[in-house]
Scaffold this motif. Structure first.
Motif, PDB file in Angstrom:
ATOM      1  N   VAL A  71      31.711   1.651  41.168  1.00 26.37           N
ATOM      2  CA  VAL A  71      30.533   1.101  40.496  1.00 26.37           C
ATOM      3  C   VAL A  71      30.879   0.936  39.020  1.00 26.37           C
ATOM      4  CG1 VAL A  71      28.883   2.151  42.086  1.00 26.37           C
ATOM      5  CG2 VAL A  71      29.507   3.356  39.982  1.00 26.37           C
ATOM      6  N   TYR A  72      30.211   0.001  38.381  1.00 24.78           N
ATOM      7  CA  TYR A  72      30.307  -0.083  36.930  1.00 24.78           C
ATOM      8  C   TYR A  72      28.961  -0.500  36.361  1.00 24.78           C
ATOM      9  CZ  TYR A  72      31.056  -5.202  37.429  1.00 24.78           C
ATOM     10  OH  TYR A  72      30.928  -6.537  37.737  1.00 24.78           O
ATOM     11  N   TYR A  73      28.785  -0.192  35.081  1.00 27.29           N
ATOM     12  CA  TYR A  73      27.500  -0.390  34.420  1.00 27.29           C
ATOM     13  C   TYR A  73      27.655  -1.388  33.281  1.00 27.29           C
ATOM     14  CZ  TYR A  73      26.277   3.688  37.140  1.00 27.29           C
ATOM     15  OH  TYR A  73      26.076   4.550  38.185  1.00 27.29           O
ATOM     16  N   THR A  74      26.688  -2.298  33.171  1.00 26.97           N
ATOM     17  CA  THR A  74      26.777  -3.364  32.180  1.00 26.97           C
ATOM     18  C   THR A  74      25.566  -3.339  31.249  1.00 26.97           C
ATOM     19  OG1 THR A  74      25.569  -5.029  33.491  1.00 26.97           O
ATOM     20  CG2 THR A  74      27.954  -4.816  33.891  1.00 26.97           C
ATOM     21  N   VAL A  75      25.733  -3.988  30.093  1.00 25.33           N
ATOM     22  CA  VAL A  75      24.628  -4.211  29.175  1.00 25.33           C
ATOM     23  C   VAL A  75      24.582  -5.703  28.864  1.00 25.33           C
ATOM     24  CG1 VAL A  75      26.052  -3.737  27.127  1.00 25.33           C
ATOM     25  CG2 VAL A  75      23.561  -3.528  26.997  1.00 25.33           C
ATOM     26  N   THR A  76      23.379  -6.252  28.827  1.00 22.15           N
ATOM     27  CA  THR A  76      23.166  -7.645  28.482  1.00 22.15           C
ATOM     28  C   THR A  76      22.190  -7.708  27.315  1.00 22.15           C
ATOM     29  OG1 THR A  76      23.434  -8.275  30.800  1.00 22.15           O
ATOM     30  CG2 THR A  76      22.455  -9.913  29.343  1.00 22.15           C
ATOM     31  N   GLY A 123      18.424  -6.427  16.375  1.00 20.35           N
ATOM     32  CA  GLY A 123      17.179  -6.264  17.119  1.00 20.35           C
ATOM     33  C   GLY A 123      17.176  -6.914  18.482  1.00 20.35           C
ATOM     34  N   LYS A 124      18.341  -6.990  19.116  1.00 19.55           N
ATOM     35  CA  LYS A 124      18.411  -7.570  20.454  1.00 19.55           C
ATOM     36  C   LYS A 124      17.888  -6.587  21.500  1.00 19.55           C
ATOM     37  CE  LYS A 124      20.663 -11.363  19.238  1.00 19.55           C
ATOM     38  NZ  LYS A 124      20.105 -12.704  19.395  1.00 19.55           N
ATOM     39  N   ARG A 125      17.223  -7.116  22.499  1.00 23.72           N
ATOM     40  CA  ARG A 125      16.802  -6.300  23.625  1.00 23.72           C
ATOM     41  C   ARG A 125      17.985  -6.114  24.570  1.00 23.72           C
ATOM     42  NH1 ARG A 125      12.194  -7.849  28.171  1.00 23.72           N
ATOM     43  NH2 ARG A 125      12.281  -5.885  29.309  1.00 23.72           N
ATOM     44  N   ALA A 126      18.220  -4.870  24.980  1.00 25.69           N
ATOM     45  CA  ALA A 126      19.348  -4.550  25.853  1.00 25.69           C
ATOM     46  C   ALA A 126      18.850  -4.305  27.272  1.00 25.69           C
ATOM     47  CB  ALA A 126      20.092  -3.328  25.338  1.00 25.69           C
ATOM     48  N   LYS A 127      19.426  -5.003  28.214  1.00 20.99           N
ATOM     49  CA  LYS A 127      19.151  -4.780  29.632  1.00 20.99           C
ATOM     50  C   LYS A 127      20.389  -4.154  30.270  1.00 20.99           C
ATOM     51  CE  LYS A 127      15.912  -6.388  31.433  1.00 20.99           C
ATOM     52  NZ  LYS A 127      14.574  -5.805  31.693  1.00 20.99           N
ATOM     53  N   MET A 128      20.186  -3.155  31.125  1.00 17.87           N
ATOM     54  CA  MET A 128      21.300  -2.454  31.758  1.00 17.87           C
ATOM     55  C   MET A 128      21.271  -2.659  33.268  1.00 17.87           C
ATOM     56  SD  MET A 128      21.502   1.067  29.563  1.00 17.87           S
ATOM     57  CE  MET A 128      21.790   0.984  27.783  1.00 17.87           C
ATOM     58  N   LYS A 129      22.457  -2.730  33.834  1.00 21.13           N
ATOM     59  CA  LYS A 129      22.569  -3.040  35.261  1.00 21.13           C
ATOM     60  C   LYS A 129      23.722  -2.242  35.869  1.00 21.13           C
ATOM     61  CE  LYS A 129      22.300  -7.397  36.199  1.00 21.13           C
ATOM     62  NZ  LYS A 129      22.680  -8.831  36.292  1.00 21.13           N
ATOM     63  N   LYS A 130      23.546  -1.863  37.149  1.00 20.60           N
ATOM     64  CA  LYS A 130      24.628  -1.266  37.929  1.00 20.60           C
ATOM     65  C   LYS A 130      25.180  -2.312  38.885  1.00 20.60           C
ATOM     66  CE  LYS A 130      23.827   1.345  41.568  1.00 20.60           C
ATOM     67  NZ  LYS A 130      23.496   2.494  42.435  1.00 20.60           N
ATOM     68  N   VAL A 131      26.510  -2.417  38.949  1.00 26.64           N
ATOM     69  CA  VAL A 131      27.178  -3.304  39.900  1.00 26.64           C
ATOM     70  C   VAL A 131      28.028  -2.433  40.823  1.00 26.64           C
ATOM     71  CG1 VAL A 131      28.693  -5.287  40.210  1.00 26.64           C
ATOM     72  CG2 VAL A 131      27.256  -5.132  38.165  1.00 26.64           C
ATOM     73  N   SER A 132      27.809  -2.544  42.130  1.00 27.74           N
ATOM     74  CA  SER A 132      28.540  -1.743  43.109  1.00 27.74           C
ATOM     75  C   SER A 132      29.464  -2.630  43.918  1.00 27.74           C
ATOM     76  CB  SER A 132      27.568  -1.029  44.061  1.00 27.74           C
ATOM     77  OG  SER A 132      26.648  -0.239  43.353  1.00 27.74           O
TER      78      SER A 132
END
Length: 218
Positions: free
Chosen positions: A187-192, A60-69
């Motif tokens: 670019v790459y995409y991450t999840v936290t 039940g973790k909340r996932a945050k997504m981010k783009k890094v350029s």
């Protein structure tokens, strides 16, 4: 409770915390499973697709997504999900589908879908990068809380070309691709993962994702 017992409990808690935050990714290109005419159409349009399967003890973790350029060694970051949107991973295995569609000669649109039957689109991102790159596995998590899921990049520059397999096998986190491999534009995409907060009826948007149940409240 003696000192040895306290130390044992602390080690157990640290191990549990580390396990909960560890993510492993695997990748699959399912375009070959499509009908031939659809494969040909997508090839003609230059469409790319890659499935990313994330494995962890999500709980039940909340996932945050981010783009890094990266632009010649200068990095910028952009959050892809607004704070009012709660994306919650509840299963130990979660799948995300990424698709890249060229827009002219110098940009493309990258979208992320959750294949839950309705193919919910989590985000859509316009990237100012030429179409001579590919959706690429990242493989290496890096040292921070942001786990790289997928990239849009060229490979390692070699003899006037690019070496994609060399980049895949280099075991280098995307943040270091410019420094170690001379890749200048990607670019790459991450999840936290964050601790989820209880559902708030005053929140604008809330999404809960699981294999058994998936719903959205607006």
């Amino acid at each position: 409770m003696n000192k040895q017992t306290i130390i044992t409990i602390l080690f157990a808690l640290v191990a549990m915390t580390g396990q909960a935050q560890t993510i492993k990714a695997s990748y699959e290109d399912i375009l070959d499973s499509l009908p031939t005419v659809m494969q040909e159409y997508m090839a003609m349009q230059g469409v790319q697709h890659l499935c990313v399967t994330l494995r962890s003890v999500f709980n039940g973790k909340r996932a945050k997504m981010k783009k890094v350029s990266c632009d010649n060694g200068m990095f910028t970051e952009h959050n892809l999900l607004p704070d009012v949107m709660h994306l919650v991973f509840t299963d130990s295995i979660e799948r995300l589908d990424f698709m890249a569609l060229p827009l002219g000669s110098d940009s493309l649109r990258i979208a992320c879908f959750y294949p839950d039957g309705s193919n919910r689109r989590l985000f859509e991102d316009t990237v100012k990068i030429d179409r001579m790159k590919i959706l690429l596995e990242t493989l290496t998590p890096g040292n921070g809380p942001d786990y790289p899921m997928i990239a849009y990049s060229a490979g390692i520059p070699v003899n006037g070309g690019t070496w994609y397999c060399g980049l895949r096998d280099a075991e280098t986190e995307p943040r270091l691709w410019y420094e170690k491999h001379g890749i200048t534009d990607y670019v790459y995409y991450t999840v936290t993962l964050e601790e989820d907060t209880p559902y708030d009826e005053n929140a604008n948007f809330y999404i809960k994702i699981s294999k058994e149940e998936s719903f959205a409240i607006h």
